[in-house]
Motif scaffolding. Structure first.
Motif, PDB file in Angstrom:
ATOM      1  N   ILE A   4       0.822  -1.246  -0.007  1.00 30.21           N
ATOM      2  CA  ILE A   4      -0.028   0.133   0.103  1.00 30.21           C
ATOM      3  C   ILE A   4       0.900   1.123   0.097  1.00 30.21           C
ATOM      4  N   LEU A   5       1.728   1.242   0.925  1.00 32.45           N
ATOM      5  CA  LEU A   5       2.804   2.242   0.799  1.00 32.45           C
ATOM      6  C   LEU A   5       3.780   2.713  -0.620  1.00 32.45           C
ATOM      7  N   ILE A   6       3.983   1.573  -0.901  1.00 35.65           N
ATOM      8  CA  ILE A   6       4.604   1.749  -2.230  1.00 35.65           C
ATOM      9  C   ILE A   6       3.684   2.199  -3.358  1.00 35.65           C
ATOM     10  N   ALA A   7       2.519   1.635  -3.639  1.00 33.11           N
ATOM     11  CA  ALA A   7       1.476   2.110  -4.225  1.00 33.11           C
ATOM     12  C   ALA A   7       1.179   3.550  -4.274  1.00 33.11           C
ATOM     13  N   MET A   8       1.099   4.044  -2.912  1.00 32.94           N
ATOM     14  CA  MET A   8       0.775   5.413  -2.534  1.00 32.94           C
ATOM     15  C   MET A   8       2.077   6.341  -2.984  1.00 32.94           C
ATOM     16  N   ILE A   9       3.474   5.850  -2.816  1.00 36.18           N
ATOM     17  CA  ILE A   9       4.589   6.665  -3.301  1.00 36.18           C
ATOM     18  C   ILE A   9       4.467   6.645  -4.720  1.00 36.18           C
ATOM     19  N   LEU A  10       4.182   5.598  -5.320  1.00 37.84           N
ATOM     20  CA  LEU A  10       4.052   5.752  -6.881  1.00 37.84           C
ATOM     21  C   LEU A  10       2.958   6.726  -7.412  1.00 37.84           C
ATOM     22  N   ALA A  11       1.917   6.936  -6.678  1.00 43.94           N
ATOM     23  CA  ALA A  11       0.845   7.895  -6.761  1.00 43.94           C
ATOM     24  C   ALA A  11       1.143   9.192  -6.596  1.00 43.94           C
ATOM     25  N   LEU A  12       2.015   9.418  -5.627  1.00 41.77           N
ATOM     26  CA  LEU A  12       2.772  10.731  -5.517  1.00 41.77           C
ATOM     27  C   LEU A  12       3.412  11.365  -6.434  1.00 41.77           C
ATOM     28  N   LEU A  13       4.154  10.398  -7.264  1.00 40.57           N
ATOM     29  CA  LEU A  13       5.033  10.900  -8.404  1.00 40.57           C
ATOM     30  C   LEU A  13       4.306  11.233  -9.491  1.00 40.57           C
ATOM     31  N   ILE A  14       3.150  11.132  -9.528  1.00 39.32           N
ATOM     32  CA  ILE A  14       2.097  11.719 -10.740  1.00 39.32           C
ATOM     33  C   ILE A  14       2.293  13.402 -10.716  1.00 39.32           C
ATOM     34  N   PRO A  15       1.795  13.667  -9.521  1.00 39.93           N
ATOM     35  CA  PRO A  15       1.517  15.387  -9.513  1.00 39.93           C
ATOM     36  C   PRO A  15       3.089  15.796  -9.398  1.00 39.93           C
ATOM     37  N   GLN A  27      -1.398  25.159 -12.405  1.00 39.69           N
ATOM     38  CA  GLN A  27      -1.087  23.854 -12.277  1.00 39.69           C
ATOM     39  C   GLN A  27      -0.038  23.369 -11.519  1.00 39.69           C
ATOM     40  N   LYS A  28       1.120  24.018 -11.366  1.00 34.67           N
ATOM     41  CA  LYS A  28       2.002  23.776 -10.059  1.00 34.67           C
ATOM     42  C   LYS A  28       1.172  23.725  -8.930  1.00 34.67           C
ATOM     43  N   MET A  29       0.507  24.698  -8.581  1.00 34.36           N
ATOM     44  CA  MET A  29      -0.317  24.923  -7.073  1.00 34.36           C
ATOM     45  C   MET A  29      -1.020  23.664  -6.893  1.00 34.36           C
ATOM     46  N   LEU A  30      -1.976  23.373  -8.013  1.00 33.99           N
ATOM     47  CA  LEU A  30      -2.802  22.272  -7.727  1.00 33.99           C
ATOM     48  C   LEU A  30      -1.795  20.891  -7.517  1.00 33.99           C
ATOM     49  N   ALA A  31      -0.834  20.987  -8.120  1.00 32.17           N
ATOM     50  CA  ALA A  31       0.021  19.713  -7.997  1.00 32.17           C
ATOM     51  C   ALA A  31       0.655  19.651  -6.589  1.00 32.17           C
ATOM     52  N   PHE A  32       1.084  21.017  -6.175  1.00 37.74           N
ATOM     53  CA  PHE A  32       1.625  20.838  -4.636  1.00 37.74           C
ATOM     54  C   PHE A  32       0.562  20.580  -3.774  1.00 37.74           C
ATOM     55  N   ALA A  33      -0.765  20.832  -3.988  1.00 39.97           N
ATOM     56  CA  ALA A  33      -1.727  20.588  -3.151  1.00 39.97           C
ATOM     57  C   ALA A  33      -2.038  19.150  -3.110  1.00 39.97           C
ATOM     58  N   SER A  34      -1.965  18.447  -4.118  1.00 38.49           N
ATOM     59  CA  SER A  34      -2.350  17.147  -4.250  1.00 38.49           C
ATOM     60  C   SER A  34      -1.069  16.583  -3.522  1.00 38.49           C
ATOM     61  N   ILE A  35       0.020  16.789  -3.733  1.00 36.07           N
ATOM     62  CA  ILE A  35       1.336  16.310  -3.112  1.00 36.07           C
ATOM     63  C   ILE A  35       1.118  16.369  -1.372  1.00 36.07           C
ATOM     64  N   ALA A  36       0.686  17.578  -0.931  1.00 37.90           N
ATOM     65  CA  ALA A  36       0.591  17.623   0.349  1.00 37.90           C
ATOM     66  C   ALA A  36      -0.688  16.822   1.146  1.00 37.90           C
ATOM     67  N   THR A  37      -1.849  16.722   0.207  1.00 36.49           N
ATOM     68  CA  THR A  37      -2.781  15.736   0.471  1.00 36.49           C
ATOM     69  C   THR A  37      -2.376  14.403   0.641  1.00 36.49           C
ATOM     70  N   LYS A  38      -1.768  13.802  -0.357  1.00 41.46           N
ATOM     71  CA  LYS A  38      -1.304  12.371  -0.550  1.00 41.46           C
ATOM     72  C   LYS A  38      -0.269  11.987   0.697  1.00 41.46           C
ATOM     73  N   THR A  39       0.445  13.356   0.945  1.00 35.82           N
ATOM     74  CA  THR A  39       1.591  13.027   1.948  1.00 35.82           C
ATOM     75  C   THR A  39       0.884  12.652   3.359  1.00 35.82           C
ATOM     76  N   SER A  40       0.106  13.597   3.506  1.00 41.90           N
ATOM     77  CA  SER A  40      -0.648  13.605   4.746  1.00 41.90           C
ATOM     78  C   SER A  40      -1.480  12.191   5.066  1.00 41.90           C
ATOM     79  N   ILE A  41      -2.055  11.817   4.119  1.00 47.72           N
ATOM     80  CA  ILE A  41      -2.775  10.570   3.957  1.00 47.72           C
ATOM     81  C   ILE A  41      -1.992   9.336   4.564  1.00 47.72           C
ATOM     82  N   MET A  42      -0.553   9.288   3.700  1.00 48.27           N
ATOM     83  CA  MET A  42       0.565   8.504   3.849  1.00 48.27           C
ATOM     84  C   MET A  42       0.867   8.364   5.209  1.00 48.27           C
TER      85      MET A  42
END
Length: 83
Positions: A4-15, A27-42
């Motif tokens: 699960i963690l490896i899959a989440m890290i791979l999903a983090l590489l997209i933004p 687009q960069k701000m949206l990508a950084f917001a997505s990164i922050a959300t995914k990192t906090s979920i991890m």
């Protein structure tokens, strides 16, 4: 659990790739917001698996306050471009 963690890290590489590739500031701000959300979920998943609630509290703070600061910055940049 490691899968699960490896899959989440791979999903983090997209933004991260999207922010690196695109020059548009929105687009960069949206990508950084997505990164922050995914990192906090991890962080929440790791805190539950380790039974460490201090990490979970930090993840909740990042999840609730981090994106609000980013949206405030986006609004300020939008206002500066209108003047």
């Amino acid at each position: 659990m490691n899968f699960i963690l490896i899959a989440m890290i791979l999903a983090l590489l997209i933004p991260i790739y999207e922010a690196w590739q695109d020059d548009d500031i929105w687009q960069k701000m949206l990508a950084f917001a997505s990164i922050a959300t995914k990192t906090s979920i991890m962080m929440l998943i790791v805190s539950v698996s380790r039974d460490d609630w201090f990490i979970g509290v930090v993840a909740i703070i990042i999840l609730s306050v981090g994106n609000a600061g980013l949206m405030l910055l986006a609004h300020l940049i939008k206002r500066l471009n209108e003047i």
